[in-house]
Write an enzyme that holds these catalytic residues in place. Structure first.
Site, PDB file in Angstrom:
ATOM      1  N   SER A 165      33.065  11.308  22.670  1.00 52.15           N
ATOM      2  CA  SER A 165      32.506  11.856  23.901  1.00 52.15           C
ATOM      3  C   SER A 165      31.816  13.199  23.623  1.00 52.15           C
ATOM      4  O   SER A 165      30.884  13.263  22.824  1.00 52.15           O
ATOM      5  CB  SER A 165      33.600  11.976  24.959  1.00 52.15           C
ATOM      6  N   ASP A 188      30.617   2.233  30.716  1.00 48.73           N
ATOM      7  CA  ASP A 188      30.621   3.670  30.431  1.00 48.73           C
ATOM      8  C   ASP A 188      29.239   4.213  30.764  1.00 48.73           C
ATOM      9  O   ASP A 188      28.229   3.660  30.300  1.00 48.73           O
ATOM     10  CB  ASP A 188      30.951   3.893  28.954  1.00 48.73           C
ATOM     11  N   HIS A 236      34.884   4.255  29.200  1.00 49.60           N
ATOM     12  CA  HIS A 236      34.838   5.551  28.538  1.00 49.60           C
ATOM     13  C   HIS A 236      36.252   6.076  28.254  1.00 49.60           C
ATOM     14  O   HIS A 236      37.124   6.052  29.114  1.00 49.60           O
ATOM     15  CB  HIS A 236      34.092   6.581  29.386  1.00 49.60           C
TER      16      HIS A 236
END
Length: 406
Positions: free
Chosen positions: A188, A346, A376
């Site tokens: 991320s 996501d 995610h």
């Protein structure tokens, strides 16, 4: 009777709060709902504290996450674990016992929107511990500074300082790391930092020891288009909602939170922004960079007129150190071979897919690892009590790629 009635009302209210319509193909939907309910609860508590002037919303959220997740460093019979520092940045080090004399090495950056999280969290501790065991590798998890106290480029500078120190002869010797088998990785926001540092060090001719690989896990890579197909398709899919990602970007770039509606409307990247050239737009033109199965029937959202001064007010929007997807092809071509994980459900899916395509076009060897049932953050949900099927599969494949390519 009254207690039964109260219990029924409370149970119904809890069920209403937890339940969320999810795509039928997403992995472990009820576990995802429960995780999302907990995270939303933390977010709402943070918003309330912020509104009342008790503390910044991020501070309370981090305290709650730390209370639930942060654990002390403890070694086991296979891995030595200790807290240290790298280039002046706090780290947690995982050193396998025994094995080869020279180890592989991975420097890892955690996710959390540049504002949340820590390498000392249980989920990251378990991930890095497993990597150290299975790869016979030294894993150094970096605790870079966080927003709102630190804003871009502070996090980037921490990541760069830690990475340069990691590749130094002194550290490689200290931890018995093979200089030819070093990797930079992150998930991320941590994937963003890993990609940006890989670009910087790949283009630095003074660097004598280089990363052999970069492993990017559902990375966030651009903030000019909040209407990519994945942003449109997954805007209401947990655990990373489209408005939350816009808020994280504004915090990271040190911008005013009132700009959130402008980002969500793509007003900041309208055609009347002279700083955004056609060449820049081509680097995130998903109509050309994404395969048809991901473009689906979505349409680009490009405003003729918007907020023309916004790029000047928030220059980080155009800075490749914050938005690695905007890098020139020549810069991308000097980065190491890459692994890019993406998840169907996501909002950041298309950031990763476009980056993988641009790396390939620049001549970099790329493994694109896509999970049709993924969401995610799924890889850190590979352990009990929140273990998910896609979390286990993605973690195993991520470690397998490292084993085969490092």
């Amino acid at each position: 009777m009254r207690l039964r009635w109260i219990g029924t009302v409370l149970l119904s209210a809890a069920a209403y709060y937890v339940y969320l319509p999810l795509p039928s193909a997403v992995s472990d939907p009820w576990k995802l709902m429960l995780l999302d309910a907990m995270f939303r609860g933390f977010m709402h508590a943070g918003d309330m504290a912020h509104t009342l002037g008790v503390c910044h919303r991020v501070h309370l959220l981090n305290r709650l996450v730390s209370w639930v997740e942060v654990i002390e460093a403890h070694s086991c019979h296979t891995v030595n674990v200790s807290d240290s520092a790298l280039g002046g940045v706090p780290t947690r080090v995982f050193q396998p016992k025994g094995g080869q004399k020279l180890k592989r090495g991975v420097v890892y950056f955690h996710g959390g929107g540049w504002a949340l999280g820590s390498g000392r969290m249980r989920s990251y501790d378990l991930l890095c511990r497993k990597m150290a065991e299975e790869l016979d590798a030294v894993i150094i998890s970096v605790d870079y500074r966080l927003a709102p106290e630190a804003v871009f480029p502070d996090q980037y500078h921490d990541a760069l300082a830690a990475s340069k120190a990691f590749l130094s002869a002194e550290i490689l010797e200290q931890y018995s790391i093979d200089p030819a088998r070093a990797c930079i990785s992150g998930d991320s926001a941590g994937g963003n930092l890993a990609a940006a540092v890989a670009q910087e060090l790949g283009s630095d001719d003074s660097v004598t020891i280089r990363f052999k690989a970069q492993a990017l896990v559902y990375p966030v890579l651009q903030a000019l288009d909040f209407h990519t197909p994945s942003y449109q398709q997954n805007q209401a899919v947990p655990i990373l909602y489209r408005p939350v990602m816009a808020r994280f970007w504004l915090q990271y770039l040190g911008a005013d939170a009132s700009m959130e509606p402008l980002l969500l409307a793509n007003n900041h990247s309208s055609l009347d922004q002279p700083a955004i050239t056609p060449q820049t737009r081509s680097k995130l033109d998903w109509t050309a960079l994404l395969p048809a199965k991901h473009r689906k029937n979505f349409r680009p959202v490009v405003k003729e007129t918007g907020s023309p001064g916004m790029v000047g007010e928030v220059p980080g929007l155009m800075d490749v150190r914050a938005a690695p997807l905007l890098a020139e092809q020549g810069v991308l071509g000097r980065t190491p071979k890459a692994y890019v994980m993406t998840c169907e459900f996501d909002v950041l899916r298309d950031d990763g897919l476009m980056y993988a395509r641009r790396l390939q076009d620049a001549g970099v060897t790329v493994t694109s690892d896509h999970y049709e049932d993924g969401f995610h953050g799924c890889m850190v949900f590979a352990f009990l009590p929140v273990r998910s099927s896609v979390g286990q599969r993605s973690m195993e494949n991520y470690i397998r790629w490292l084993d085969q390519n490092l």
